[in-house]
Design a protein around this motif. Structure first.
Motif, PDB file in Angstrom:
ATOM      1  N   ILE A 194     -36.224  -8.028  18.726  1.00 46.96           N
ATOM      2  CA  ILE A 194     -37.675  -8.055  18.525  1.00 46.96           C
ATOM      3  C   ILE A 194     -38.049  -9.201  17.594  1.00 46.96           C
ATOM      4  N   SER A 195     -37.273  -9.412  16.541  1.00 44.57           N
ATOM      5  CA  SER A 195     -37.610 -10.478  15.595  1.00 44.57           C
ATOM      6  C   SER A 195     -37.574 -11.851  16.269  1.00 44.57           C
ATOM      7  N   VAL A 249     -46.039  -1.249  15.235  1.00 45.23           N
ATOM      8  CA  VAL A 249     -45.723  -1.899  13.965  1.00 45.23           C
ATOM      9  C   VAL A 249     -46.644  -3.100  13.884  1.00 45.23           C
ATOM     10  N   GLU A 250     -47.292  -3.268  12.739  1.00 42.56           N
ATOM     11  CA  GLU A 250     -48.212  -4.390  12.579  1.00 42.56           C
ATOM     12  C   GLU A 250     -47.989  -5.011  11.213  1.00 42.56           C
ATOM     13  N   PHE A 251     -47.981  -6.345  11.171  1.00 44.12           N
ATOM     14  CA  PHE A 251     -47.847  -7.047   9.905  1.00 44.12           C
ATOM     15  C   PHE A 251     -48.509  -8.407  10.001  1.00 44.12           C
ATOM     16  N   ALA A 252     -48.800  -8.991   8.853  1.00 44.44           N
ATOM     17  CA  ALA A 252     -49.420 -10.311   8.791  1.00 44.44           C
ATOM     18  C   ALA A 252     -48.340 -11.369   8.594  1.00 44.44           C
ATOM     19  N   TYR A 253     -48.523 -12.483   9.264  1.00 40.58           N
ATOM     20  CA  TYR A 253     -47.612 -13.619   9.086  1.00 40.58           C
ATOM     21  C   TYR A 253     -48.416 -14.900   9.218  1.00 40.58           C
ATOM     22  N   ILE A 259     -46.559  -4.908  17.426  1.00 40.74           N
ATOM     23  CA  ILE A 259     -45.482  -4.598  18.362  1.00 40.74           C
ATOM     24  C   ILE A 259     -45.648  -3.137  18.753  1.00 40.74           C
ATOM     25  N   ASP A 260     -45.779  -2.879  20.067  1.00 41.80           N
ATOM     26  CA  ASP A 260     -45.945  -1.483  20.486  1.00 41.80           C
ATOM     27  C   ASP A 260     -44.593  -0.839  20.755  1.00 41.80           C
ATOM     28  N   LEU A 265     -36.749  -4.500  11.183  1.00 35.53           N
ATOM     29  CA  LEU A 265     -37.631  -4.567  12.353  1.00 35.53           C
ATOM     30  C   LEU A 265     -36.826  -4.406  13.632  1.00 35.53           C
ATOM     31  N   ASP A 266     -35.734  -5.141  13.745  1.00 43.48           N
ATOM     32  CA  ASP A 266     -34.889  -5.044  14.937  1.00 43.48           C
ATOM     33  C   ASP A 266     -34.335  -3.637  15.116  1.00 43.48           C
TER      34      ASP A 266
END
Length: 90
Positions: free
Chosen positions: A9-10, A57-61, A68-69, A41-42
């Motif tokens: 996923i990463s 999962v939600e995050f800011a970058y 990611i659903d 995350l993975d």
């Protein structure tokens, strides 16, 4: 040439952000692992842990919102666009 069908996923997140930035994945700054624990995350989305995968999962970058659903689908949205969408929601 054999193409590996399973990406972490990463790695998928890095590739999606790189597309938005229009740069090769290795040129992303800061590196994703400096913003989020990529191993964690993975592990959330490994096939053996599928029954425990979170719904989202939600995050800011770097000015983006990464979502990611549970199926591992990655969505990268410009933070300003996400904020504007929230403002117009009724």
């Amino acid at each position: 040439m054999i193409v590996q069908s399973t990406h972490s996923i990463s790695l998928t997140v890095v590739e999606e952000i790189a597309k938005h930035e229009e740069v090769p994945p290795e040129e992303l700054r800061p590196p994703l692992h400096s913003v989020i624990d990529t191993d964690a995350l993975d592990s959330l989305f490994q096939s053996v842990a599928a029954e425990r995968a979170p719904s989202t999962v939600e995050f800011a970058y770097n000015g983006y919102i990464v979502s990611i659903d549970e199926t591992g689908d990655v969505d990268v949205t410009d933070h300003a666009s996400a904020v504007e969408a929230d403002k117009t929601a009724v």
